[in-house]
Design a protein around this motif. Structure first.
Motif, mmCIF file in Angstrom:
data_model
loop_
_atom_site.group_PDB
_atom_site.id
_atom_site.type_symbol
_atom_site.label_atom_id
_atom_site.label_comp_id
_atom_site.label_asym_id
_atom_site.label_seq_id
_atom_site.Cartn_x
_atom_site.Cartn_y
_atom_site.Cartn_z
ATOM 1 N N GLU A 7 11.250 44.107 -12.473
ATOM 2 C CA GLU A 7 9.827 43.780 -12.553
ATOM 3 C C GLU A 7 8.991 44.977 -12.985
ATOM 4 O O GLU A 7 7.911 44.819 -13.550
ATOM 5 N N LYS A 8 9.475 46.172 -12.708
ATOM 6 C CA LYS A 8 8.697 47.365 -13.040
ATOM 7 C C LYS A 8 8.882 47.800 -14.491
ATOM 8 O O LYS A 8 8.163 48.675 -14.976
ATOM 9 N N CYS A 9 9.875 47.221 -15.156
ATOM 10 C CA CYS A 9 10.161 47.627 -16.531
ATOM 11 C C CYS A 9 9.017 47.181 -17.452
ATOM 12 O O CYS A 9 8.633 46.005 -17.461
ATOM 13 N N GLU A 10 8.469 48.106 -18.239
ATOM 14 C CA GLU A 10 7.337 47.799 -19.110
ATOM 15 C C GLU A 10 7.782 47.274 -20.470
ATOM 16 O O GLU A 10 7.104 46.454 -21.084
ATOM 17 N N ASN A 11 8.917 47.742 -20.958
ATOM 18 C CA ASN A 11 9.425 47.287 -22.246
ATOM 19 C C ASN A 11 10.003 45.877 -22.093
ATOM 20 O O ASN A 11 10.932 45.651 -21.311
ATOM 21 N N GLU A 12 9.438 44.912 -22.823
ATOM 22 C CA GLU A 12 9.864 43.523 -22.682
ATOM 23 C C GLU A 12 11.327 43.335 -23.037
ATOM 24 O O GLU A 12 12.050 42.599 -22.376
ATOM 25 N N GLU A 59 13.791 45.569 -22.917
ATOM 26 C CA GLU A 59 14.631 46.136 -21.869
ATOM 27 C C GLU A 59 14.586 45.261 -20.614
ATOM 28 O O GLU A 59 15.602 45.098 -19.919
ATOM 29 N N LYS A 60 13.419 44.690 -20.326
ATOM 30 C CA LYS A 60 13.294 43.831 -19.151
ATOM 31 C C LYS A 60 14.196 42.613 -19.278
ATOM 32 O O LYS A 60 14.871 42.220 -18.309
#
Length: 1021
Positions: A894-899, A901-902
């Motif tokens: 949930e903390k990942c900003e890059n879509e 990579e998320k």
């Protein structure tokens, strides 16, 4: 064969060969003897020395099994695809053989392949190696995550294992091991089988195997070493290469290069607290009665502990050649960050404690309790000042007493404290299972209309019905009909959730009994004071719901009718329109649009309803009405035989009219035909329907029984006929049939005497049968409007039956009734939580749960075992979702900003849940690899720097130091080291055929194992 004394098996002597006898010269002739019979002892006997020994029989049995399984001859197959050992299907076949009286199990393990795989090559090359020997060198399936240990050690796709049949038996002595190995070798040679045969020796937990594989001119011996303590020289790659080369003993110089595959496994166990997202419930707040944040009506969800116990990171170097890397006791090039392949597996906690599962299990335990409510709360809980007061189960007798009913002492202004005063007279507040705050909160949740403290019964009656309309039809809402529970917005459903929560948090079975006692008293209070029960759909009991829900709906029907009668109003529930009759298509076909006439009649009818029954003495009034009607029926019966019995005198005043039936007119007077106001049929719950059907069935099949059954079933018909006669003076049976059952009145055009075409009608054939039920009922019926008839539905009696039924329910009975609602709520909760995670495997399991539950809960009294299976399925889904959330939190999805990579991380987490082992894209440099690296770094810091506050203060600078000082220290020492060494060399002589050689090594903290497969040329040696 756990000990030598169990079976004494000595190698038998070589079988003696019987040569043909050579003729000998005759002995010298003796003097003739007198004739006498020869003694029996001189009869020639033939001794057969070819009897098979136990050892030979054992070998023969092995050969027989191999023949039965068609494992003889040359085996063929295509090269193995990458990962097929994990994704393919493994099967096994077993048989049992014995050596003397010692039993062995023979098991054939094999990878399922397409038929063309075996038969594709009709004529393999003469010098082709057997398939198992080719598999030894295959690198596509090294380190399979889920396979038989022999598959992992040797890379075989097919093999046979001979092991002691009993778990506690073992082959321990060397002589017995050699004897078994000799047996295998002879059996392979005799049958030409090319499938490897293994013999399990020593205790089974050691997984020690020796075996052999034979081909044309070649043989592979499978050997094994298992030690608890590893010698120091074998803890690194250079020592393992030395032992491998010495074992091969190849005379060639230089030795052909050795191919290596290396895997180092690192285990992460120290999860830090902030990685676990589940917030456990505040038990202290719950015990203290602070229920503001508890949210009654919502089941909890999630694990109380981390459902992921360990993370195993496997760093793999799949293709290395000797000399490329250095790994000895001084230095190693095996840096996990530089490994080309990373794969991860998770170790799940065994039976993690989950909130929803605990709730279900604790509630299910209630079903096995035997105590009644009185036994749990004490029999004196509802007695006053030592004087015995009848329990609410004796409500019928209380109504007939001249003294006022004690239940009227309850406060009108505060319905939720119905029984508290009486309970407190016999026990202190502290002794009550439920304290006031909890009880008030629950009762206000169950009965939201009580918070308004309405003194007016009209508003109280209209407010719940306005909220009883079901929400838009959807699959989740209609789930109650499959589970036979109750709608998710109903009082029964809410009650089940509250009882479940009370059972878990507030006093267990005592709290359940206390709340149920309060609930029953609240039901009686509402019945006595004409307050409708909120959260129940209008209308008769819904047979798709559980029996308890039907009982509450029945009680609501009683309250509605009593309320309408006491207030002098004719409601839609007390009087039914003809369109409501089942099976009569023409009844009331034109009345729906004529509401004005219905309104005009309301005032007149209302006065009559007041005169029908008085609320204070309705029980006795009902009896007097019954007696009057009996008398009227007898009198009318005497007149029924007359010719004019089918017609009523026209001078009667019409009563109980609803509205004209279109343009229809009576056949004889010619006046308009009016639809009468009729009584609504009595609502029925499923237990009443079952009871009624049993009574009707007991009447038998005789003519008298059939007649009595028809009269019992025609009570509603008789009532309608009386109402029709009252509304239409001078009518006949044909008029009634035209309205009630138009299909039984046949009209046809005929030509009269004057030549005019007229319409003539007559009753159908079934109506003309002499003494049929319709004719008898019509002759018996008197012109009595509905308001003066005997009630078809005695709401007083039915309400008291329902209240008695509720009062005698034990907590176990209550739990049985409401278990379907709890399972229904649990399924909805699981579906709600699954939507947030979107796990495909969970969706399939939920569908299975719904299908299974529908079959089990649809029938009364389901088996406990089947209910436990449903609860176990729900718990497994909860654990899967909890693991998904734990992994998402640990990997920071949930903390990942890059879509992009998320999405990769989300896909990686889902794969971890569904697959035994997942490859990490990009190894240590990918998104998932970076997160795993950080997890290990944090764990290493925690172990190196115990004070947590100091570690947090230095987190920034330590990251910089990590980059500057290298990454070797970021990982702990490997928990497991696996090495596979392969080569192809001629053995045993330089001119022998080059054959595959393989050695597998695994080193862990507990043990050290070497598994070698060494091939030799049996032709040129």
């Amino acid at each position: 064969m756990a000990a030598d004394s169990e079976v004494s098996v000595n190698p038998p002597p070589l079988p003696s060969l019987s040569l043909p006898s050579v003729p000998q010269p005759p002995p010298p002739r003796s003097p003739p003897a007198p004739l006498s019979p020869q003694p029996e002892s001189e009869v020639f006997e033939i001794t057969d020395f070819t009897t098979a020994s136990e050892w030979e029989r054992f070998i023969s049995k092995i050969e027989e099994v191999l023949n039965d399984w068609k494992l003889i001859g040359i085996s063929s197959g295509k090269p193995l695809e990458k990962g097929i050992y994990t994704t393919g299907t493994w099967e096994e076949k077993s048989d049992e053989i014995s050596f003397a009286d010692f039993k062995f199990s023979v098991t054939h393990h094999y990878l399922v392949q397409e038929p063309s795989d075996r038969d594709g090559k009709e004529e393999p090359a003469e010098d082709a190696l057997p398939l198992p020997m080719q598999d030894l060198l295959c690198m596509n399936n090294d380190f399979p995550p889920r396979a038989h240990c022999l598959v992992r050690w040797y890379g075989l796709r097919e093999f046979v294992v001979i092991a002691p049949a009993a778990n506690n038996d073992a082959v321990l002595s060397e002589s017995k091991c050699n004897l078994l190995l000799s047996s295998v070798s002879i059996a392979l040679g005799n049958t030409g089988c090319q499938v490897p045969l293994f013999v399990q020796i020593h205790q089974k937990w050691r997984r020690m195997y020796v075996g052999e594989c034979q081909g044309p001119g070649v043989r592979t011996d499978f050997e094994m070493v298992h030690l608890r303590k590893v010698p120091n020289q074998y803890t690194h790659l250079s020592g393992l290469l030395d032992i491998f080369k010495s074992k091969i003993g190849c005379p060639l110089m230089p030795l052909p290069p050795v191919s290596m595959a290396i895997r180092l496994t690192y285990v992460l166990q120290d999860w830090q607290q902030y990685f676990w997202p589940q917030q456990p419930p505040d038990i202290d707040a719950l015990v203290g009665g602070e229920v503001g944040g508890l949210e009654f009506g919502k089941l909890p969800f999630g694990a109380c502990e981390d459902p992921i116990s360990e993370l195993h990171l496997a760093t793999t170097w799949p293709h290395l050649t000797e000399g490329i890397i250095v790994d000895n006791d001084v230095y190693s090039d095996l840096d996990p960050i530089q490994a080309p392949q990373w794969s991860v597996r998770i170790r799940k906690a065994d039976n993690p404690q989950c909130l929803l599962g605990d709730f279900l299990n604790e509630f299910f335990k209630l079903c096995r309790r035997k105590e009644s409510t009185d036994e749990i709360l004490g029999r004196s809980a509802f007695e006053e000042d030592g004087k015995e007061v009848a329990d609410i189960t004796h409500a019928l007798s209380k109504l007939t007493e001249p003294a006022p009913v004690p239940i009227h002492k309850l406060s009108v202004t505060n319905m939720v404290h119905s029984a508290k005063k009486k309970i407190r007279k016999h026990r202190g507040v502290d002794e009550s299972p439920l304290n006031n705050e909890v009880l008030n909160t629950i009762l206000l949740f169950l009965f939201p209309d009580a918070a308004e403290k309405l003194a007016d019964g009209v508003e109280s009656g209209t407010s719940p019905s306005s909220g009883n309309n079901p929400p838009p039809e959807n699959e989740d809402y209609n789930l109650f009909s499959q589970f036979k529970s109750a709608p998710s917005d109903s009082l029964t459903y809410k009650l089940a959730l509250c009882l479940c929560m009370i059972n878990f948090y507030h006093g267990g079975v005592k709290g359940v009994a206390h709340l149920w006692q309060e609930f029953v008293l609240e039901m009686r209070y509402r019945w006595e004071n004409n307050y409708l029960i909120p959260g129940l759909a209008n209308g008769p009991p819904d047979l798709r719901c559980c029996l308890l829900h039907q009982k509450l709906q029945m009680l609501n029907c009683c309250i509605e009718r009593k309320k309408a009668r006491d207030e002098g109003k004719r409601g839609s529930v007390s009087d039914r329109s003809p369109g409501g009759s089942s099976g009569d298509a023409g009844k009331g076909a034109d009345h729906s649009g004529d509401n004005s006439k219905e309104t005009d009649k309301e005032k007149e009818v209302g006065k009559s309803w007041e005169s029908w029954s008085d609320s204070e003495e309705e029980f006795f009034e009902c009896l007097s009405d019954t007696e009057d009607l009996k008398g009227n029926g007898q009198e009318n019966g005497k007149k029924g035989g007359t010719k004019e019995g089918s017609k009523e005198p026209v001078n009667l005043k019409p009563e109980g009219r609803l509205h004209p039936h279109g343009k229809l007119t009576l056949l004889h007077p010619g006046e308009p035909l009016y639809i009468p106001i009729t009584q609504e049929p009595a609502p029925m719950t499923e237990d009443l329907l079952e009871e009624q059907s049993e009574v009707l069935a007991k009447l038998g099949t005789s003519a008298e029984g059939a007649h009595l059954r028809a009269r019992m079933q025609s009570a509603c018909l008789l009532s309608d006929m009386e109402s029709f006669k009252a509304a239409n003076p001078g009518c006949c049976l044909e008029d009634f049939v035209r309205w009630y059952s138009p299909r039984d009145y046949i009209e046809e055009e005929v030509v009269d005497e004057k030549g005019n075409v007229v319409i003539k009608g007559e009753l159908s054939a079934r109506m003309k049968i002499p003494s049929n039920m319709w004719v008898e009922a019509w002759e018996t019926a008197k012109p009595v409007p509905a308001r003066r008839q005997k009630r078809l539905f005695d709401d007083t009696r039915e309400a008291e039956k329902v209240l008695h039924y509720l009062a005698v329910q034990k907590p176990a009975d209550l739990a049985r009734h409401l278990l379907s609602c709890i399972i229904h709520a649990a399924v909805l909760k699981v579906k709600e939580e699954e939507v947030l995670e979107d796990i495909s495997s969970v969706k399939k399991i939920i569908k299975q749960i719904i299908s299974h539950s529908s079959k089990v809960l649809r029938f009364p009294n389901p088996e406990d075992k089947k209910l436990e299976e449903i609860i176990a399925q729900i718990m497994s889904v909860e654990a899967i979702i909890a693991r998904a959330r734990s992994l998402k939190a640990k990997f920071g999805v949930e903390k990942c900003e890059n879509e992009e990579e998320k999405e990769d991380l989300q896909r990686f987490v889902n794969c971890l849940l569904e697959q035994p082992e997942v490859s990490v894209l990009g190894a240590g440099r990918g998104p998932a690899g970076s997160v795993i690296h950080k997890l290990f770094v944090n764990a290493q810091r925690v172990s190196a720097m115990p004070p947590l506050d100091e570690e947090l203060r230095r987190s920034g600078s330590s990251d910089e130091r990590r980059l500057n000082t290298g990454t070797v220290s970021d990982f702990p020492p490997p928990t497991g080291r696996e090495v596979i060494l392969r080569t192809t060399v001629p053995r045993p002589a330089p001119y022998s055929k080059p054959l595959p050689q393989r050695m597998y090594s695994v080193l862990t903290k507990e043990d050290f194992r070497l598994a070698g497969a060494f091939s030799a040329d049996t032709t040129f040696f």
